[in-house]
Scaffold this motif. Sequence first.
Motif, mmCIF file in Angstrom:
data_model
loop_
_atom_site.group_PDB
_atom_site.id
_atom_site.type_symbol
_atom_site.label_atom_id
_atom_site.label_comp_id
_atom_site.label_asym_id
_atom_site.label_seq_id
_atom_site.Cartn_x
_atom_site.Cartn_y
_atom_site.Cartn_z
ATOM 1 N N ASN A 65 0.806 -1.214 0.000
ATOM 2 C CA ASN A 65 0.000 0.000 0.000
ATOM 3 C C ASN A 65 0.844 1.272 0.000
ATOM 4 O O ASN A 65 0.290 2.378 0.035
ATOM 5 C CB ASN A 65 -0.927 0.025 1.224
ATOM 6 C CG ASN A 65 -1.989 -1.052 1.157
ATOM 7 O OD1 ASN A 65 -2.471 -1.383 0.077
ATOM 8 N ND2 ASN A 65 -2.350 -1.611 2.302
ATOM 9 N N ASP A 66 2.181 1.102 -0.038
ATOM 10 C CA ASP A 66 3.054 2.274 0.094
ATOM 11 C C ASP A 66 4.360 2.062 -0.669
ATOM 12 O O ASP A 66 5.412 2.506 -0.243
ATOM 13 C CB ASP A 66 3.336 2.506 1.589
ATOM 14 C CG ASP A 66 3.836 3.921 1.889
ATOM 15 O OD1 ASP A 66 3.593 4.821 1.060
ATOM 16 O OD2 ASP A 66 4.465 4.111 2.947
ATOM 17 N N PHE A 67 4.278 1.382 -1.810
ATOM 18 C CA PHE A 67 5.505 0.938 -2.475
ATOM 19 C C PHE A 67 6.292 2.062 -3.121
ATOM 20 O O PHE A 67 7.421 1.849 -3.549
ATOM 21 C CB PHE A 67 5.183 -0.147 -3.517
ATOM 22 C CG PHE A 67 4.372 0.324 -4.688
ATOM 23 C CD1 PHE A 67 4.990 0.662 -5.876
ATOM 24 C CD2 PHE A 67 2.994 0.410 -4.605
ATOM 25 C CE1 PHE A 67 4.248 1.084 -6.962
ATOM 26 C CE2 PHE A 67 2.239 0.828 -5.688
ATOM 27 C CZ PHE A 67 2.867 1.171 -6.862
ATOM 28 N N GLN A 68 5.738 3.267 -3.212
ATOM 29 C CA GLN A 68 6.476 4.398 -3.771
ATOM 30 C C GLN A 68 7.109 5.266 -2.688
ATOM 31 O O GLN A 68 7.681 6.312 -2.989
ATOM 32 C CB GLN A 68 5.543 5.238 -4.641
ATOM 33 C CG GLN A 68 5.094 4.502 -5.900
ATOM 34 C CD GLN A 68 4.150 5.322 -6.759
ATOM 35 O OE1 GLN A 68 3.251 5.976 -6.241
ATOM 36 N NE2 GLN A 68 4.352 5.289 -8.059
ATOM 37 N N ASN A 69 7.041 4.819 -1.457
ATOM 38 C CA ASN A 69 7.589 5.582 -0.338
ATOM 39 C C ASN A 69 9.124 5.520 -0.381
ATOM 40 O O ASN A 69 9.702 4.438 -0.296
ATOM 41 C CB ASN A 69 7.076 5.018 0.979
ATOM 42 C CG ASN A 69 7.429 5.882 2.178
ATOM 43 O OD1 ASN A 69 8.377 6.660 2.146
ATOM 44 N ND2 ASN A 69 6.663 5.732 3.243
ATOM 45 N N PRO A 70 9.820 6.664 -0.513
ATOM 46 C CA PRO A 70 11.285 6.632 -0.586
ATOM 47 C C PRO A 70 11.929 6.115 0.689
ATOM 48 O O PRO A 70 13.100 5.730 0.670
ATOM 49 C CB PRO A 70 11.651 8.093 -0.847
ATOM 50 C CG PRO A 70 10.475 8.892 -0.372
ATOM 51 C CD PRO A 70 9.284 8.037 -0.615
ATOM 52 N N ALA A 71 11.181 6.075 1.799
ATOM 53 C CA ALA A 71 11.738 5.560 3.053
ATOM 54 C C ALA A 71 12.089 4.081 2.948
ATOM 55 O O ALA A 71 12.906 3.576 3.723
ATOM 56 C CB ALA A 71 10.753 5.789 4.194
ATOM 57 N N MET A 72 11.502 3.362 1.983
ATOM 58 C CA MET A 72 11.806 1.945 1.828
ATOM 59 C C MET A 72 13.292 1.721 1.569
ATOM 60 O O MET A 72 13.862 0.713 2.000
ATOM 61 C CB MET A 72 10.985 1.342 0.689
ATOM 62 C CG MET A 72 11.082 -0.176 0.622
ATOM 63 S SD MET A 72 10.507 -0.948 -0.940
ATOM 64 C CE MET A 72 9.035 -0.052 -1.343
ATOM 65 N N GLN A 73 13.938 2.642 0.859
ATOM 66 C CA GLN A 73 15.345 2.450 0.502
ATOM 67 C C GLN A 73 16.223 2.310 1.735
ATOM 68 O O GLN A 73 17.184 1.529 1.730
ATOM 69 C CB GLN A 73 15.828 3.606 -0.364
ATOM 70 C CG GLN A 73 17.267 3.439 -0.834
ATOM 71 C CD GLN A 73 17.695 4.525 -1.799
ATOM 72 O OE1 GLN A 73 16.941 5.447 -2.075
ATOM 73 N NE2 GLN A 73 18.910 4.412 -2.318
ATOM 74 N N GLN A 74 15.923 3.059 2.787
ATOM 75 C CA GLN A 74 16.736 2.999 3.995
ATOM 76 C C GLN A 74 16.247 1.934 4.972
ATOM 77 O O GLN A 74 17.056 1.235 5.583
ATOM 78 C CB GLN A 74 16.720 4.374 4.688
ATOM 79 C CG GLN A 74 17.313 5.491 3.850
ATOM 80 C CD GLN A 74 18.764 5.246 3.476
ATOM 81 O OE1 GLN A 74 19.550 4.741 4.284
ATOM 82 N NE2 GLN A 74 19.128 5.604 2.247
ATOM 83 N N SER A 75 14.945 1.798 5.120
ATOM 84 C CA SER A 75 14.424 0.901 6.147
ATOM 85 C C SER A 75 14.293 -0.542 5.684
ATOM 86 O O SER A 75 14.271 -1.463 6.497
ATOM 87 C CB SER A 75 13.057 1.400 6.642
ATOM 88 O OG SER A 75 12.105 1.368 5.593
ATOM 89 N N ASP A 76 14.208 -0.759 4.373
ATOM 90 C CA ASP A 76 13.997 -2.113 3.850
ATOM 91 C C ASP A 76 14.674 -2.214 2.480
ATOM 92 O O ASP A 76 14.021 -2.395 1.456
ATOM 93 C CB ASP A 76 12.489 -2.375 3.741
ATOM 94 C CG ASP A 76 12.134 -3.855 3.724
ATOM 95 O OD1 ASP A 76 13.046 -4.677 3.537
ATOM 96 O OD2 ASP A 76 10.941 -4.165 3.881
ATOM 97 N N PRO A 77 16.013 -2.107 2.426
ATOM 98 C CA PRO A 77 16.706 -1.968 1.141
ATOM 99 C C PRO A 77 16.546 -3.155 0.202
ATOM 100 O O PRO A 77 16.560 -2.975 -1.018
ATOM 101 C CB PRO A 77 18.174 -1.763 1.541
ATOM 102 C CG PRO A 77 18.281 -2.296 2.938
ATOM 103 C CD PRO A 77 16.956 -2.044 3.567
ATOM 104 N N MET A 78 16.389 -4.370 0.733
ATOM 105 C CA MET A 78 16.241 -5.517 -0.159
ATOM 106 C C MET A 78 14.894 -5.474 -0.872
ATOM 107 O O MET A 78 14.796 -5.798 -2.060
ATOM 108 C CB MET A 78 16.416 -6.822 0.620
ATOM 109 C CG MET A 78 17.772 -6.948 1.308
ATOM 110 S SD MET A 78 19.172 -6.533 0.228
ATOM 111 C CE MET A 78 19.065 -7.824 -0.996
ATOM 112 N N CYS A 79 13.861 -5.080 -0.160
ATOM 113 C CA CYS A 79 12.569 -4.902 -0.817
ATOM 114 C C CYS A 79 12.621 -3.733 -1.792
ATOM 115 O O CYS A 79 12.027 -3.790 -2.870
ATOM 116 C CB CYS A 79 11.465 -4.675 0.217
ATOM 117 S SG CYS A 79 10.928 -6.197 1.049
#
Length: 231
Positions: A65-79
């Motif tokens: 539901n939030d796959f464009q959130n740039p925070a993913m790069q830092q908090s979940d880099p493999m995803c």
Amino acid sequence: MHRPALPAPRPRTTTPARRRSAFRAVALLTALVLAMIPWASSASAHGSVVDPASRNYGCWLRWGNDFQNPAMQQSDPMCWQAWRTDTNAMWNWNGLYREGVGGNHQAAVPNGQLCSAGRTQGGRYTALDTVGAWKTTNIGANFTLRLYDQASHGADYFRVYITRPGFDPATRPLTWNDLQLVKTTGRYAPSQNYLIDVNTSGRSGRAVVYTIWQASHMDQSYYICSDVNFT
């Protein structure tokens, strides 16, 4: 001077040919709209291990539901790298399979490609083979694996492997020699939820649980990586 009234417009007749043409146009438009929805293909989908979560199911669960959130790069880099490589690997988390393997799993799936089922589906799931610190699920030495089978295919068998002690999935690609077979089951009748009790001993720390699900409806084999932390 009196002008004669204009004739009333004649009602437009809808011929069978026009109706067929309109129907085709509506059908085409509907197909185009569905093609634009990334999860539309999941309606007739298959299944995966949901606990402990497979790599792509876990990414979909956390970020669907939030796959464009740039925070993913830092908090979940493999995803993050998986979403960037091919978003459909997550939208189609239940479609990671090969057909026609005939039980010869090691020949069909090369070393280093176990999590993508040998780069199946045209390489859609290749990012799942990427070495790194995938998010883990905490489990005990004895745990219950749950596989969700949306299409109720049934199973000829399940095989559950765990990586050998000392293997670090954050630094090394997964190979068949890294796996220990800890569970082989018999047949399962068609259902949507399969529970498989797995018993281990003396395990701690990170590992990969690798599941092979041989579906019953046809020669269709699923290869599933779940990252875990034995507590």
